[in-house]
Design a protein around this motif. Sequence first.
Motif, PDB file in Angstrom:
ATOM      1  N   THR A 140      69.392   9.806   2.156  1.00 25.85           N
ATOM      2  CA  THR A 140      70.509   8.838   1.482  1.00 25.85           C
ATOM      3  C   THR A 140      71.360   9.559   1.319  1.00 25.85           C
ATOM      4  O   THR A 140      72.207   8.237   0.533  1.00 25.85           O
ATOM      5  CB  THR A 140      69.064   8.073  -0.113  1.00 25.85           C
ATOM      6  OG1 THR A 140      69.437   9.354  -0.862  1.00 25.85           O
ATOM      7  CG2 THR A 140      68.152   7.663  -0.057  1.00 25.85           C
ATOM      8  N   ASP A 141      71.768  11.019   1.116  1.00 24.44           N
ATOM      9  CA  ASP A 141      73.358  11.506   1.010  1.00 24.44           C
ATOM     10  C   ASP A 141      74.140  10.945   2.126  1.00 24.44           C
ATOM     11  O   ASP A 141      73.909  11.091   3.101  1.00 24.44           O
ATOM     12  CB  ASP A 141      72.943  12.061   0.434  1.00 24.44           C
ATOM     13  CG  ASP A 141      71.965  13.309   2.039  1.00 24.44           C
ATOM     14  OD1 ASP A 141      73.286  14.298   2.297  1.00 24.44           O
ATOM     15  OD2 ASP A 141      71.243  13.287   1.291  1.00 24.44           O
ATOM     16  N   ARG A 142      74.621  10.877   1.847  1.00 24.15           N
ATOM     17  CA  ARG A 142      76.214  10.267   2.901  1.00 24.15           C
ATOM     18  C   ARG A 142      76.639  11.569   3.883  1.00 24.15           C
ATOM     19  O   ARG A 142      76.694  12.076   5.321  1.00 24.15           O
ATOM     20  CB  ARG A 142      77.814  10.403   1.999  1.00 24.15           C
ATOM     21  CG  ARG A 142      77.951   8.388   1.725  1.00 24.15           C
ATOM     22  CD  ARG A 142      79.254   8.846   1.137  1.00 24.15           C
ATOM     23  NE  ARG A 142      78.963   7.467   0.709  1.00 24.15           N
ATOM     24  CZ  ARG A 142      80.118   6.062   1.486  1.00 24.15           C
ATOM     25  NH1 ARG A 142      81.204   6.512   2.041  1.00 24.15           N
ATOM     26  NH2 ARG A 142      79.826   5.205   0.209  1.00 24.15           N
ATOM     27  N   ALA A 143      76.785  12.445   3.219  1.00 22.89           N
ATOM     28  CA  ALA A 143      76.598  13.800   4.575  1.00 22.89           C
ATOM     29  C   ALA A 143      75.450  13.688   5.381  1.00 22.89           C
ATOM     30  O   ALA A 143      75.746  14.629   6.469  1.00 22.89           O
ATOM     31  CB  ALA A 143      76.561  15.154   3.149  1.00 22.89           C
ATOM     32  N   THR A 144      74.219  13.573   5.086  1.00 23.32           N
ATOM     33  CA  THR A 144      73.139  14.157   6.236  1.00 23.32           C
ATOM     34  C   THR A 144      73.427  13.026   7.021  1.00 23.32           C
ATOM     35  O   THR A 144      73.327  13.329   8.169  1.00 23.32           O
ATOM     36  CB  THR A 144      72.066  14.047   5.255  1.00 23.32           C
ATOM     37  OG1 THR A 144      71.940  14.801   4.567  1.00 23.32           O
ATOM     38  CG2 THR A 144      71.238  13.359   5.812  1.00 23.32           C
ATOM     39  N   TRP A 145      73.489  11.425   6.423  1.00 24.28           N
ATOM     40  CA  TRP A 145      74.365  10.706   7.712  1.00 24.28           C
ATOM     41  C   TRP A 145      74.556  10.420   8.471  1.00 24.28           C
ATOM     42  O   TRP A 145      75.449  10.317   9.377  1.00 24.28           O
ATOM     43  CB  TRP A 145      74.039   9.223   6.735  1.00 24.28           C
ATOM     44  CG  TRP A 145      73.121   8.853   6.833  1.00 24.28           C
ATOM     45  CD1 TRP A 145      72.140   8.720   5.550  1.00 24.28           C
ATOM     46  CD2 TRP A 145      71.772   8.270   7.366  1.00 24.28           C
ATOM     47  NE1 TRP A 145      71.088   8.517   5.254  1.00 24.28           N
ATOM     48  CE2 TRP A 145      70.341   7.708   6.857  1.00 24.28           C
ATOM     49  CE3 TRP A 145      71.574   7.603   8.818  1.00 24.28           C
ATOM     50  CZ2 TRP A 145      69.345   7.995   7.801  1.00 24.28           C
ATOM     51  CZ3 TRP A 145      70.759   7.428   9.487  1.00 24.28           C
ATOM     52  CH2 TRP A 145      69.409   7.034   8.787  1.00 24.28           C
ATOM     53  N   ARG A 146      76.332  11.670   8.271  1.00 26.70           N
ATOM     54  CA  ARG A 146      77.286  11.781   8.119  1.00 26.70           C
ATOM     55  C   ARG A 146      77.013  12.579   9.590  1.00 26.70           C
ATOM     56  O   ARG A 146      76.909  12.501  10.864  1.00 26.70           O
ATOM     57  CB  ARG A 146      78.119  12.160   7.774  1.00 26.70           C
ATOM     58  CG  ARG A 146      79.691  12.736   8.800  1.00 26.70           C
ATOM     59  CD  ARG A 146      80.557  13.659   7.542  1.00 26.70           C
ATOM     60  NE  ARG A 146      80.336  15.178   7.538  1.00 26.70           N
ATOM     61  CZ  ARG A 146      80.040  15.152   6.589  1.00 26.70           C
ATOM     62  NH1 ARG A 146      80.541  14.511   5.365  1.00 26.70           N
ATOM     63  NH2 ARG A 146      79.414  17.282   6.311  1.00 26.70           N
ATOM     64  N   ASN A 147      76.437  13.775   9.564  1.00 29.74           N
ATOM     65  CA  ASN A 147      75.627  14.567  10.686  1.00 29.74           C
ATOM     66  C   ASN A 147      74.264  14.414  11.367  1.00 29.74           C
ATOM     67  O   ASN A 147      74.971  14.481  12.798  1.00 29.74           O
ATOM     68  CB  ASN A 147      74.964  15.735   9.677  1.00 29.74           C
ATOM     69  CG  ASN A 147      75.262  16.926   9.022  1.00 29.74           C
ATOM     70  OD1 ASN A 147      77.228  17.113   8.603  1.00 29.74           O
ATOM     71  ND2 ASN A 147      75.007  17.360   7.873  1.00 29.74           N
ATOM     72  N   PHE A 148      73.987  13.048  11.282  1.00 28.89           N
ATOM     73  CA  PHE A 148      73.364  11.984  12.024  1.00 28.89           C
ATOM     74  C   PHE A 148      74.121  11.727  12.964  1.00 28.89           C
ATOM     75  O   PHE A 148      73.759  11.368  14.244  1.00 28.89           O
ATOM     76  CB  PHE A 148      72.353  11.288  11.390  1.00 28.89           C
ATOM     77  CG  PHE A 148      71.611  11.926  10.438  1.00 28.89           C
ATOM     78  CD1 PHE A 148      70.738  12.891  10.558  1.00 28.89           C
ATOM     79  CD2 PHE A 148      70.363  11.159   9.719  1.00 28.89           C
ATOM     80  CE1 PHE A 148      69.238  13.807  10.006  1.00 28.89           C
ATOM     81  CE2 PHE A 148      69.333  12.697   9.372  1.00 28.89           C
ATOM     82  CZ  PHE A 148      68.647  12.991   9.048  1.00 28.89           C
ATOM     83  N   LEU A 149      75.113  10.847  12.524  1.00 32.11           N
ATOM     84  CA  LEU A 149      76.453  10.392  13.338  1.00 32.11           C
ATOM     85  C   LEU A 149      76.763  11.043  13.810  1.00 32.11           C
ATOM     86  O   LEU A 149      76.573  10.831  15.598  1.00 32.11           O
ATOM     87  CB  LEU A 149      76.943   9.554  12.273  1.00 32.11           C
ATOM     88  CG  LEU A 149      78.396   8.617  13.149  1.00 32.11           C
ATOM     89  CD1 LEU A 149      77.322   7.776  13.973  1.00 32.11           C
ATOM     90  CD2 LEU A 149      79.309   8.842  12.191  1.00 32.11           C
TER      91      LEU A 149
END
Length: 177
Positions: A75-84
């Motif tokens: 749910t954290d933004r940093a992980t989703w940024r890395n996923f993107l």
Amino acid sequence: MVAKAGTNRITQSEINRPKEYLLLILLASLWGSSYLFTRIGLETLPPATLVAMRVTIAATVLLLVVWQRGYKLPTDRATWRNFLIQSFFNSFGAWILVAWGQQYVESGLATVLNSTSPIFVFLLTWLVTKHETVTARKVTGAFVGLAGVILIIGVNALQSLGQQVVAQLAILLSAML
């Protein structure tokens, strides 16, 4: 193959060779046929649409597996940024280059060009991270793998090598991503 608890080793008695070979054949069939299906899809769809559909289907299947196994998405933004970032380079960006290139390059040659990935991974790891040692065995292995792909696809796939250079370079660039 499941390792015994507390170890990373798998004993010979734990390996189901027929199952492993069947899974390898399935993987090769799915991976190799993607170039043929991309070529067929490009007859009616533009590259970006085709790749978007492919990535959407793959993401849906993966989300279903995650849900079925009871995992939770971060749910954290940093992980989703890395996923993107990772999804762009490993999925969408790379496959856009392949699909665009395949408008001008036959699927057999596209397969051979894209099979250079292990060579690029080896070279980039050696040059950038410096933790990979260059040995004759590793270099030979990378080129034997490439030769194997050429033999499987057929030497005739190389006939148009050097024509449509920009499209071929796009496919090679996708192999580097």
